[in-house]
Design a protein around this motif. Structure first.
Motif, mmCIF file in Angstrom:
data_model
loop_
_atom_site.group_PDB
_atom_site.id
_atom_site.type_symbol
_atom_site.label_atom_id
_atom_site.label_comp_id
_atom_site.label_asym_id
_atom_site.label_seq_id
_atom_site.Cartn_x
_atom_site.Cartn_y
_atom_site.Cartn_z
ATOM 1 N N LEU A 147 32.091 21.863 43.684
ATOM 2 C CA LEU A 147 31.627 22.512 42.463
ATOM 3 C C LEU A 147 30.226 23.116 42.609
ATOM 4 O O LEU A 147 29.902 24.116 41.947
ATOM 5 N N LYS A 148 29.394 22.536 43.453
ATOM 6 C CA LYS A 148 27.983 22.926 43.525
ATOM 7 C C LYS A 148 27.782 24.426 43.787
ATOM 8 O O LYS A 148 26.982 25.070 43.087
ATOM 9 N N ARG A 191 32.984 15.722 34.355
ATOM 10 C CA ARG A 191 32.310 16.044 33.095
ATOM 11 C C ARG A 191 30.850 15.533 33.124
ATOM 12 O O ARG A 191 29.938 16.221 32.660
ATOM 13 N N ALA A 192 30.643 14.355 33.695
ATOM 14 C CA ALA A 192 29.285 13.823 33.802
ATOM 15 C C ALA A 192 28.432 14.679 34.735
ATOM 16 O O ALA A 192 27.234 14.900 34.481
ATOM 17 N N ALA A 197 24.317 19.084 36.011
ATOM 18 C CA ALA A 197 24.163 20.273 36.842
ATOM 19 C C ALA A 197 24.170 21.572 36.051
ATOM 20 O O ALA A 197 23.629 22.581 36.533
ATOM 21 N N VAL A 198 24.779 21.572 34.860
ATOM 22 C CA VAL A 198 24.823 22.795 34.042
ATOM 23 C C VAL A 198 24.212 22.510 32.673
ATOM 24 O O VAL A 198 23.054 22.822 32.427
ATOM 25 N N SER A 199 24.986 21.889 31.787
ATOM 26 C CA SER A 199 24.462 21.547 30.457
ATOM 27 C C SER A 199 25.452 20.647 29.733
ATOM 28 O O SER A 199 26.653 20.667 30.040
ATOM 29 N N PRO A 200 24.983 19.874 28.749
ATOM 30 C CA PRO A 200 25.908 19.073 27.947
ATOM 31 C C PRO A 200 26.949 19.927 27.230
ATOM 32 O O PRO A 200 28.106 19.506 27.089
#
Length: 240
Positions: A147-148, A191-192, A197-200
């Protein structure tokens, strides 16, 4: 924001004739499908337009792959711009078969993902670990590494065009399936990771679907899990 339930079917290179694909489409056209469910099928590229034209309009079609260039001398490839022009709304990227058989790196998958979204497509982004990695307790590490590069390539707003498909390699086409608990754990980890890494907001709104020997007999239990309310697999549709 409620995440829409998603059911998808990746035909891969199956079945082998147009007639069997048309018969499957008839099953879908005749089925009772709740308006709250998004249904997407991904036939081989050769059949995208003909099946799109005979499907009822609320059922969408997806390409199984695309390149990152809009045009050029790239024999055998399909560009995101061509898919958009053909009114194909989705593309699958990063499937384990593309990663292993065709040696696509996570960086290439990220490049394709950005190009597809920039062109106007929605992306079904596949991630997942091998059996060896699962047994070494490296599932989260492997998935996050996949995903990174995508996270680095996209803006936060572009995540509204991404569906993540967690597809453990050891469960694809093998008849094995992740238990509901295993699937839930992997989805919760994804999801965590998105929170950090992005946002809630992206974590809360991104649909994360499960794929890996999904069948009519196991889909209900999988769908009950908090973070596994979406399914992806050839076998989640009746086969003809």
């Amino acid at each position: 924001m409620a995440r829409q339930f998603f059911v998808g079917g990746n035909f891969k290179m199956n079945p082998s004739t147009r007639e069997t694909k048309v018969a499957l489409v008839k099953v879908l056209n005749d089925a009772q499908i709740d308006s709250s469910v998004e249904v997407v099928i991904a036939p081989p590229a050769l059949y995208l337009l003909s099946l799109r034209d005979i499907l009822r309009p609320e059922i969408k079609v997806s390409a199984q792959n695309c390149y990152f260039k809009p045009n050029g001398a790239f024999t055998g490839e399909i560009s995101p711009a061509q898919l958009v022009d053909a009114q194909i709304p989705y593309v699958i990227l990063g499937h384990s078969e593309r990663r292993t058989l065709f040696h696509e790196t996570s960086e290439l998958v990220a490049q394709k993902t950005r190009a597809a979204i920039d062109a106007g497509l929605s992306v079904i982004l596949c991630v997942g670990e091998t059996l060896q990695e699962r047994e070494a307790n490296k599932t989260a590490e492997v998935v996050q590494a996949q995903l990174k590069p995508v996270i680095e390539a996209l803006t936060e707003e572009q995540w509204s065009k991404v569906i993540i498909a967690y597809e453990p390699v050891w469960a694809i086409g093998t008849g094995k399936v992740a238990s509901s608990a295993q699937a839930q754990e992997a989805h919760a980890d994804i999801r965590a990771y998105l929170v950090k890494a992005v946002s809630p907001a992206v974590s809360a709104n991104t649909r994360i679907i499960y794929g890996g020997s999904v069948t009519a007999s196991n889909c209900k239990e999988l769908a009950k899990q908090t973070d596994v309310g979406w399914l992806f697999g050839w076998r989640c549709f009746p086969q003809t």
